[in-house]
Scaffold this active site. Structure first.
Site, PDB file in Angstrom:
ATOM      1  NE  ARG A  49      -1.854  -1.193   3.500  1.00  0.00           N
ATOM      2  CZ  ARG A  49      -2.135  -1.103   4.785  1.00  0.00           C
ATOM      3  NH1 ARG A  49      -3.337  -0.758   5.169  1.00  0.00           N
ATOM      4  NH2 ARG A  49      -1.213  -1.327   5.710  1.00  0.00           N
ATOM      5  CE  LYS A 155       6.206 -19.225  11.924  1.00  0.00           C
ATOM      6  NZ  LYS A 155       7.118 -19.857  12.840  1.00  0.00           N
ATOM      7  CG  ASP A 184       7.373 -26.044   8.541  1.00  0.00           C
ATOM      8  OD1 ASP A 184       8.440 -25.446   8.827  1.00  0.00           O
ATOM      9  OD2 ASP A 184       6.753 -26.742   9.349  1.00  0.00           O
ATOM     10  CG  HIS A 185      11.407 -21.257   7.662  1.00  0.00           C
ATOM     11  ND1 HIS A 185      10.480 -20.915   8.603  1.00  0.00           N
ATOM     12  CD2 HIS A 185      12.600 -21.270   8.290  1.00  0.00           C
ATOM     13  CE1 HIS A 185      11.093 -20.724   9.757  1.00  0.00           C
ATOM     14  NE2 HIS A 185      12.368 -20.935   9.606  1.00  0.00           N
ATOM     15  CE  LYS A 189      15.700 -23.726   9.676  1.00  0.00           C
ATOM     16  NZ  LYS A 189      16.485 -22.494   9.581  1.00  0.00           N
ATOM     17  CD  GLU A 223      13.261 -18.880  18.435  1.00  0.00           C
ATOM     18  OE1 GLU A 223      13.397 -18.051  17.533  1.00  0.00           O
ATOM     19  OE2 GLU A 223      12.188 -19.081  19.025  1.00  0.00           O
ATOM     20  CG  ASP A 242       5.933 -18.881  16.517  1.00  0.00           C
ATOM     21  OD1 ASP A 242       5.408 -18.483  15.456  1.00  0.00           O
ATOM     22  OD2 ASP A 242       7.091 -18.563  16.869  1.00  0.00           O
ATOM     23  CG  HIS A 247       9.015 -24.694  12.396  1.00  0.00           C
ATOM     24  ND1 HIS A 247       8.591 -24.504  11.111  1.00  0.00           N
ATOM     25  CD2 HIS A 247       9.039 -23.463  12.967  1.00  0.00           C
ATOM     26  CE1 HIS A 247       8.379 -23.208  10.911  1.00  0.00           C
ATOM     27  NE2 HIS A 247       8.638 -22.565  12.032  1.00  0.00           N
ATOM     28  CE  LYS A 347       9.750 -16.576  20.217  1.00  0.00           C
ATOM     29  NZ  LYS A 347      10.739 -16.657  19.118  1.00  0.00           N
ATOM     30  CE  LYS A 352      20.290 -19.247  15.410  1.00  0.00           C
ATOM     31  NZ  LYS A 352      18.889 -19.155  15.018  1.00  0.00           N
TER      32      LYS A 352
HETATM   33  P1  NAD Z   1       5.074  -7.154   7.745  1.00  0.00           P
HETATM   34  O1  NAD Z   1       4.113  -6.557   8.709  1.00  0.00           O
HETATM   35  O2  NAD Z   1       6.486  -6.695   7.766  1.00  0.00           O
HETATM   36  O3  NAD Z   1       4.545  -6.933   6.274  1.00  0.00           O
HETATM   37  C1  NAD Z   1       3.199  -6.984   5.950  1.00  0.00           C
HETATM   38  C2  NAD Z   1       2.983  -6.543   4.543  1.00  0.00           C
HETATM   39  O4  NAD Z   1       1.587  -6.560   4.278  1.00  0.00           O
HETATM   40  C3  NAD Z   1       3.482  -5.151   4.219  1.00  0.00           C
HETATM   41  O5  NAD Z   1       4.113  -5.207   2.976  1.00  0.00           O
HETATM   42  C4  NAD Z   1       2.183  -4.345   4.113  1.00  0.00           C
HETATM   43  O6  NAD Z   1       2.284  -3.279   3.204  1.00  0.00           O
HETATM   44  C5  NAD Z   1       1.246  -5.383   3.586  1.00  0.00           C
HETATM   45  N1  NAD Z   1      -0.159  -5.049   3.832  1.00  0.00           N
HETATM   46  C6  NAD Z   1      -0.792  -4.877   5.009  1.00  0.00           C
HETATM   47  N2  NAD Z   1      -2.080  -4.532   4.788  1.00  0.00           N
HETATM   48  C7  NAD Z   1      -2.261  -4.498   3.451  1.00  0.00           C
HETATM   49  C8  NAD Z   1      -3.356  -4.218   2.593  1.00  0.00           C
HETATM   50  N3  NAD Z   1      -4.564  -3.910   3.064  1.00  0.00           N
HETATM   51  N4  NAD Z   1      -3.165  -4.277   1.268  1.00  0.00           N
HETATM   52  C9  NAD Z   1      -1.955  -4.598   0.763  1.00  0.00           C
HETATM   53  N5  NAD Z   1      -0.880  -4.895   1.514  1.00  0.00           N
HETATM   54  C10 NAD Z   1      -1.034  -4.829   2.838  1.00  0.00           C
HETATM   55  O7  NAD Z   1       4.952  -8.743   7.925  1.00  0.00           O
HETATM   56  P2  NAD Z   1       6.051  -9.855   7.608  1.00  0.00           P
HETATM   57  O8  NAD Z   1       6.908 -10.004   8.798  1.00  0.00           O
HETATM   58  O9  NAD Z   1       6.693  -9.577   6.306  1.00  0.00           O
HETATM   59  O10 NAD Z   1       5.152 -11.174   7.543  1.00  0.00           O
HETATM   60  C11 NAD Z   1       4.324 -11.489   6.448  1.00  0.00           C
HETATM   61  C12 NAD Z   1       3.834 -12.918   6.572  1.00  0.00           C
HETATM   62  O11 NAD Z   1       4.936 -13.798   6.627  1.00  0.00           O
HETATM   63  C13 NAD Z   1       3.036 -13.204   7.842  1.00  0.00           C
HETATM   64  O12 NAD Z   1       2.056 -14.169   7.548  1.00  0.00           O
HETATM   65  C14 NAD Z   1       4.069 -13.794   8.778  1.00  0.00           C
HETATM   66  O13 NAD Z   1       3.499 -14.632   9.760  1.00  0.00           O
HETATM   67  C15 NAD Z   1       4.908 -14.581   7.805  1.00  0.00           C
HETATM   68  N6  NAD Z   1       6.273 -14.838   8.264  1.00  0.00           N
HETATM   69  C16 NAD Z   1       7.162 -13.825   8.455  1.00  0.00           C
HETATM   70  C17 NAD Z   1       8.454 -14.102   8.867  1.00  0.00           C
HETATM   71  C18 NAD Z   1       9.466 -13.013   9.047  1.00  0.00           C
HETATM   72  O14 NAD Z   1      10.611 -13.349   9.306  1.00  0.00           O
HETATM   73  N7  NAD Z   1       9.128 -11.764   8.928  1.00  0.00           N
HETATM   74  C19 NAD Z   1       8.840 -15.416   9.093  1.00  0.00           C
HETATM   75  C20 NAD Z   1       7.923 -16.428   8.880  1.00  0.00           C
HETATM   76  C21 NAD Z   1       6.652 -16.124   8.463  1.00  0.00           C
END
Ligand code: NAD
Length: 498
Positions: A49, A155, A184-185, A189, A223, A242, A247, A347, A352
């Site tokens: 956005r 996830k 499931d990352h 690995k 962790e 989580d 995992h 945690k 770790k």
């Molecule tokens: P984040 O909050 O950093 O990013 C969310 C994204 O969603 C942003 O790009 C935001 O602009 C977008 N967004 C929110 N509302 C929106 C809308 N109405 N329209 C369009 N875009 C919109 O989140 P993240 O950490 O990147 O996580 C994203 C997904 O990945 C989640 O499901 C999270 O559980 C999963 N995940 C993240 C990680 C990590 O390391 N960050 C690890 C494993 C899983």
């Protein structure tokens, strides 16, 4: 450089401006590009956005690559080439009209390229957006094309059995199972994948891989960090949801599965889900005796005072969310009858580390005097997933000298010492597999549901009995005392690498 041929591909990244895209997805795609795995014709479309231009979006991503890529700072020419395929599309996932914009971009590439592209919709957004995005994707003309449209789901997949079932039902209503890639990352690995090579490409281990030779199995994923800036999310989730439901159970499946007939995605996933189906579901008594939960309090980490979980940002001051969980599981089938599988995750633990430890039974009769070894520890196979990537086999050996003194030693296979090439990141493997259309390392719908079904009694019991004496372990410890007792009452202890 790779000789794997991937078809022209469009990666549509929902949440392209988010943390996951910056830290993992773009660096992974960039490394795939460097190693020649990206097709000649590919495009990455970041969706979000925020008001970015292509240039400012790409500049941000470059920052992420420089910081997080395993190949270090981006090469100027390679990055220029790679990033010329990236564009940004400002969209709101709730806005139907925005999906038409996405479709126009797809159409444009389709018209220019040598063949119709594979289209991968990567949902890197909060899970509450999964349904709305999926429903809108359904209206795109490419959605029903099972051969080339795929959707990757991050996830967490549901927060309990019911929500996982709902999400599965919604997705299956729109897509064929073979279009759905549930991440499931952990499964990406190297060391986790090696579990299958180790078990099924060596004749040595399979004959002893059962209740006749194995005393117990441990899977420990600890962790040292706390919840960091994810407190708000984590407080509604907890260790069971989580880490354990996904995992740890996936790793357990790889340890316990029957040999598949071949390496096909369906075959491998059938054998894995068999394990989940055979796992003993707990009643109230079993929950009391076989599970332990914990929450960290304050403590000292490397000379610095750290806050307890309830003081972390975004966390309820009276939170009863667990940051530690340990469970003693049983698998009710021929291979594993009466072999306990102890799993734990937490945690703010002392170290770790992700390790699988397989302890074999004692020798049937000891011919040496009792005091001839400094430690009569049994044979143990230790598969270390991270940070050390190794497999160790602990055996007793004669110590050099004139008397028959023994001591335990390790036979070690270490990734670092054995291979010169860098190991790819889990996301590289998974993003490439999604392009190739290989679902082996992704979770099938029934796997996710069976795993939820297994842990639901524990989740529900913990949710009902909220009054618990938290915090019950301090930061930088090995978790609550009850977790030691859980394994000690069977005569074992949690294994840790030095
Ligand atoms: P984040 O909050 O950093 O990013 C969310 C994204 O969603 C942003 O790009 C935001 O602009 C977008 N967004 C929110 N509302 C929106 C809308 N109405 N329209 C369009 N875009 C919109 O989140 P993240 O950490 O990147 O996580 C994203 C997904 O990945 C989640 O499901 C999270 O559980 C999963 N995940 C993240 C990680 C990590 O390391 N960050 C690890 C494993 C899983």
């Amino acid at each position: 450089k790779s000789n794997i041929k991937t078809k022209p591909t469009i990666y549509m990244i929902f949440g392209g401006t988010g943390d996951l895209a910056e830290r993992k997805l773009i660096p992974a795609l960039y490394n795939l590009f460097l190693e020649g795995y990206m097709p000649k014709e590919f495009a990455i479309i970041g969706l979000g956005r925020t008001d970015y231009t292509n240039e400012s979006f790409i500049k941000n991503l470059l920052g992420g690559v420089n910081k997080f890529s395993r190949s270090g700072k981006a090469d100027k020419d390679q990055w220029a080439d790679f990033s010329s395929r990236i564009s940004y599309l400002r969209t709101d996932v709730n806005n139907e009209g925005d999906y038409a914009k996405m479709e126009q971009v797809i159409d444009k590439y389709e018209a220019e390229w040598s063949e119709p592209p594979v289209i991968i919709h990567y949902l890197a957004v909060a899970p509450n957006f999964f349904p709305i995005i999926a429903s809108n994707l359904a209206k795109m003309k490419s959605a029903g094309d099972a051969e080339r449209t795929r959707v990757v789901i991050e996830k967490p997949f549901g927060r309990d059995l019911e929500t996982a079932k709902e999400l599965n039902a919604l997705l299956r209503n729109i897509f064929d199972e073979k279009q759905i890639y549930r991440i499931d990352h952990y499964l990406g690995k190297e060391t986790v994948q090696n579990m299958m090579a180790f078990r099924f490409a060596n004749a040595l281990f399979e004959p002893i891989w059962n209740r006749n030779f194995i005393e117990h199995v441990q899977i420990s994923v600890t962790e040292d960090i706390g919840v960091e800036d994810r407190g708000g999310y984590y407080d509604g989730s907890g260790a069971l949801r989580d880490m354990l439901q996904n995992h740890i159970l996936q790793v357990l499946c790889l340890v316990a599965m029957e040999p598949p007939v071949n390496f096909d995605a369906e075959e491998v996933r059938n054998r894995k889900v068999d394990v989940l189906r055979a796992m003993r579901k707990f009643g109230p008594e079993e929950i009391r005796f076989n599970t332990v939960r914990g929450q960290y309090g304050e403590g000292w980490v490397k000379g610095e005072k750290v806050e307890g979980y309830r003081q972390e940002q975004g966390v309820n001051k009276e939170s009863n969310t667990e940051t530690f969980a340990a469970i003693k599981f049983f698998i009710d089938n021929w291979r594993w009858q009466n072999v306990p599988f102890y799993v734990r995750t937490g945690k703010r633990m002392h170290q770790k580390s992700s390790i699988i430890s397989i302890q074999f039974k004692d020798v049937p009769h000891l011919i040496f005097p009792n005091n001839s070894s400094e430690s009569w520890q049994q044979n143990r196979l230790i598969i270390s997933i991270q940070p050390e990537m190794s497999i160790r086999l602990q055996v007793q050996a004669k110590r050099p000298g004139l008397d028959m003194t023994l001591n335990p030693v390790d036979m070690v296979f270490n990734y670092d010492g054995t291979y010169e090439t860098d190991t790819p990141e889990a996301y590289e493997t998974l993003l490439l597999d999604a392009m190739k259309g290989d679902q082996t390392l992704f979770m099938r719908g029934d796997q996710v549901e069976t795993a939820w079904d297994l842990i639901m009694p524990v989740l529900e019991s913990w949710e009902v009995k909220k009054s618990i004496n938290f915090p019950n372990y301090s930061a930088d410890s090995w978790g609550p005392e009850a977790a030691e007792a859980l394994i000690a009452k069977d005569g074992f202890h949690w294994f840790t690498l030095p």
